[in-house]
Write a protein that holds these residues in place. Structure first.
Motif, mmCIF file in Angstrom:
data_model
loop_
_atom_site.group_PDB
_atom_site.id
_atom_site.type_symbol
_atom_site.label_atom_id
_atom_site.label_comp_id
_atom_site.label_asym_id
_atom_site.label_seq_id
_atom_site.Cartn_x
_atom_site.Cartn_y
_atom_site.Cartn_z
ATOM 1 N N GLN A 29 114.686 7.997 128.649
ATOM 2 C CA GLN A 29 114.114 8.067 127.301
ATOM 3 C C GLN A 29 112.726 8.684 127.349
ATOM 4 O O GLN A 29 112.228 9.179 126.354
ATOM 5 N N ASN A 30 112.100 8.631 128.525
ATOM 6 C CA ASN A 30 110.724 9.128 128.658
ATOM 7 C C ASN A 30 110.725 10.605 129.061
ATOM 8 O O ASN A 30 111.651 11.102 129.695
ATOM 9 N N TYR A 70 109.628 -4.423 121.581
ATOM 10 C CA TYR A 70 108.977 -4.194 122.877
ATOM 11 C C TYR A 70 107.450 -4.232 122.718
ATOM 12 O O TYR A 70 106.744 -4.952 123.423
ATOM 13 N N LEU A 82 116.188 19.896 127.532
ATOM 14 C CA LEU A 82 115.278 18.895 126.977
ATOM 15 C C LEU A 82 115.156 19.118 125.473
ATOM 16 O O LEU A 82 115.028 20.264 125.030
ATOM 17 N N TYR A 88 98.877 11.426 129.990
ATOM 18 C CA TYR A 88 99.780 11.214 131.132
ATOM 19 C C TYR A 88 98.962 10.917 132.378
ATOM 20 O O TYR A 88 98.189 11.768 132.829
ATOM 21 N N CYS A 130 103.639 16.397 120.013
ATOM 22 C CA CYS A 130 102.819 15.167 120.148
ATOM 23 C C CYS A 130 101.887 15.219 121.353
ATOM 24 O O CYS A 130 102.220 15.829 122.378
ATOM 25 N N VAL A 161 112.021 0.938 124.425
ATOM 26 C CA VAL A 161 111.679 0.686 123.028
ATOM 27 C C VAL A 161 112.945 0.568 122.168
ATOM 28 O O VAL A 161 113.111 -0.388 121.402
HETATM 29 C C1 WQD Z 1 106.214 11.167 125.353
HETATM 30 C C2 WQD Z 1 106.253 12.342 124.417
HETATM 31 C C3 WQD Z 1 107.971 12.185 122.753
HETATM 32 C C4 WQD Z 1 111.363 12.470 125.490
HETATM 33 C C5 WQD Z 1 106.791 5.179 125.458
HETATM 34 C C6 WQD Z 1 106.620 3.796 124.864
HETATM 35 C C7 WQD Z 1 105.376 3.187 125.369
HETATM 36 C C8 WQD Z 1 105.398 3.212 126.840
HETATM 37 C C9 WQD Z 1 105.672 4.501 127.463
HETATM 38 C C10 WQD Z 1 106.352 1.646 128.304
HETATM 39 C C11 WQD Z 1 106.495 11.935 122.964
HETATM 40 C C12 WQD Z 1 108.219 13.350 123.662
HETATM 41 C C13 WQD Z 1 110.088 12.402 124.957
HETATM 42 C C14 WQD Z 1 112.166 13.606 125.223
HETATM 43 C C15 WQD Z 1 110.348 14.549 123.940
HETATM 44 N N1 WQD Z 1 105.480 2.046 127.457
HETATM 45 N N2 WQD Z 1 109.586 13.422 124.199
HETATM 46 N N3 WQD Z 1 111.618 14.614 124.463
HETATM 47 O O1 WQD Z 1 106.803 7.516 123.462
HETATM 48 O O2 WQD Z 1 104.536 8.060 124.403
HETATM 49 O O3 WQD Z 1 105.679 5.983 125.074
HETATM 50 O O4 WQD Z 1 106.840 5.054 126.849
HETATM 51 O O5 WQD Z 1 106.802 1.308 129.134
HETATM 52 O O6 WQD Z 1 105.267 1.919 124.875
HETATM 53 O O7 WQD Z 1 106.553 3.905 123.456
HETATM 54 O O8 WQD Z 1 106.504 8.135 125.921
HETATM 55 O O9 WQD Z 1 107.707 9.566 127.516
HETATM 56 O O10 WQD Z 1 108.990 8.538 125.591
HETATM 57 O O11 WQD Z 1 107.352 10.349 125.130
HETATM 58 O O12 WQD Z 1 109.920 15.487 123.250
HETATM 59 O O13 WQD Z 1 113.320 13.712 125.639
HETATM 60 O O14 WQD Z 1 107.363 13.168 124.752
HETATM 61 O O15 WQD Z 1 108.291 12.508 121.426
HETATM 62 O O16 WQD Z 1 105.738 12.806 122.179
HETATM 63 P P1 WQD Z 1 105.874 7.471 124.589
HETATM 64 P P2 WQD Z 1 107.728 9.121 126.094
#
Ligand code: WQD
Length: 340
Positions: free
Chosen positions: A198-199, A150, A215, A233, A229, A87
């Motif tokens: 990032q995930n 994205y 983390l 999953y 949030c 993203v």
């Molecule tokens: C999940 C939760 C974060 C990392 C994104 C894209 C979506 C998709 C999947 C792609 C959120 C929190 C995360 C960290 C945290 N598609 N978090 N610390 O944002 O739901 O979706 O990925 O391929 O389009 O937007 O997934 O795994 O990034 O985050 O607290 O270091 O974990 O804030 O609540 P997201 P995510």
């Protein structure tokens, strides 16, 4: 029956290739190796006993796409995973995303349109719903203006497919994924994020493996049960199986409309802290984390209404969040050569 899987060496792609092979499909994997390695083919072979045909093709090269379809004129369908998915990167470099995710889709559909059999499965995302007004999210919830280039590529991609299906014999299923996590229980294939993940889940497993110090939990005063949030999953193997069912539905002409849309999630929302606790439970490790500011662009909650996928596809998830965390951790230990 011959099926092409673009991005077939990536995270969701490789797991889908395994499930296709298990169902007897002959799979041709297309990948440009920009975010995957050829070694994934060995993982697929270790699980299935079959090493699929691999074509190293960059779908941005139109001539390569044309030659591929000439060579494989007996294809029954295409499952299209190949795309960029970060993203933040899409905000920095939107044209890269429009080229990688839209340009390639156009080239593929141009060729598919020439084929006698034209079943097409598209990787879409729950991101198209933005912050939905009510939970769980059904397929007819409004599509919201995209929060990133994205997300926009997924919305535009869906529209392109609808427009083309409207005037051709192409039939398609758009699969809107919630948050795919986990790995194959065999630990032969899994997610291989480039650089700092990032995930959430890969960041958790890398932290537990000692690659990251701690983390950061983004936001702790959201209006949710514990302030963090909520997401849905879904284990990647459950997700992969849905692709095979969707493909068979198209090939067997069981679809009700030329383009159908399904949410793929578990139907259950989990907070970030619940994910951390599930990980700690199955790994027996304490995860170092701290509560920090919100991440811009995050929606408060998103989880799927799975009734349509359950009833129409006859698909149900089989793995729990703990299963997914166990498998993600098993995979991380394997690739880092961690004993226990
Ligand atoms: C999940 C939760 C974060 C990392 C994104 C894209 C979506 C998709 C999947 C792609 C959120 C929190 C995360 C960290 C945290 N598609 N978090 N610390 O944002 O739901 O979706 O990925 O391929 O389009 O937007 O997934 O795994 O990034 O985050 O607290 O270091 O974990 O804030 O609540 P997201 P995510």
């Amino acid at each position: 029956m011959k099926i092409a899987v673009t991005g077939g060496l990536g995270f969701i792609g490789s797991h889908t290739v395994v499930e296709l092979i298990a169902k007897g499909f002959e799979v041709i994997v297309i990948d440009n190796l920009s975010n995957a390695s050829e070694g994934v083919l060995d993982g697929i072979k270790a699980i299935t006993g079959i090493k699929p045909i691999f074509e190293k093709i960059d779908l941005r090269e139109k001539e390569a796409v044309v030659s591929f379809f000439k060579k494989h004129h007996d294809l029954k369908g295409v499952i299209h995973f190949a795309a960029s998915k970060a993203v933040g990167e899409s905000v920095e470099n939107p044209l890269l995303y429009y080229e990688n995710n839209i340009g390639t889709l156009v080239y593929l559909l141009q060729q598919l349109q020439q084929m006698p059999e034209a079943s097409f499965i598209f990787s879409s995302s729950c991101t198209v719903y933005g912050q939905a007004v009510s939970m769980p999210i059904t397929e007819d919830a409004a599509v919201q203006p995209a929060m990133s280039p994205y997300g926009n590529t997924k919305q535009i991609g869906e529209e392109i497919i609808r427009d083309v299906a409207n005037i051709s014999h192409i039939k398609a299923i758009l699969l809107r994924y919630f948050n795919p996590v986990g790995a194959h229980p065999s630990a032969e294939i899994g997610e291989l994020p480039l650089g700092v993940p990032q995930n959430l889940v890969p960041f958790i497993t890398q932290t537990a493996a000692g690659l990251r110090k701690e983390l950061s939990v983004y936001g702790s005063d959201y209006p949710t049960s514990d302030g963090t949030c909520v997401r849905d999953y879904i284990h990647v193997v459950d997700l992969a199986k849905a692709h095979v069912i969707a493909l068979e539905r198209l090939i067997n002409n069981q679809h009700a409309e030329k383009v159908e849309t399904f949410n793929l999630g578990t139907g259950t929302g989990s907070t970030v802290l619940e994910v951390i606790h599930a990980f700690e439970k199955v790994s027996g490790k304490k995860l170092p984390y701290k509560l920090v500011d919100k991440r811009p662009g995050d929606v408060i909650e998103a989880y799927a209404d799975t009734q349509k996928a359950n009833d129409v596809l006859g698909w149900k998830t089989g793995f729990s969040l703990e299963d997914a965390m166990r498998d993600a951790w098993r995979w991380e230990r394997k690739i880092r050569a961690i004993e226990n």
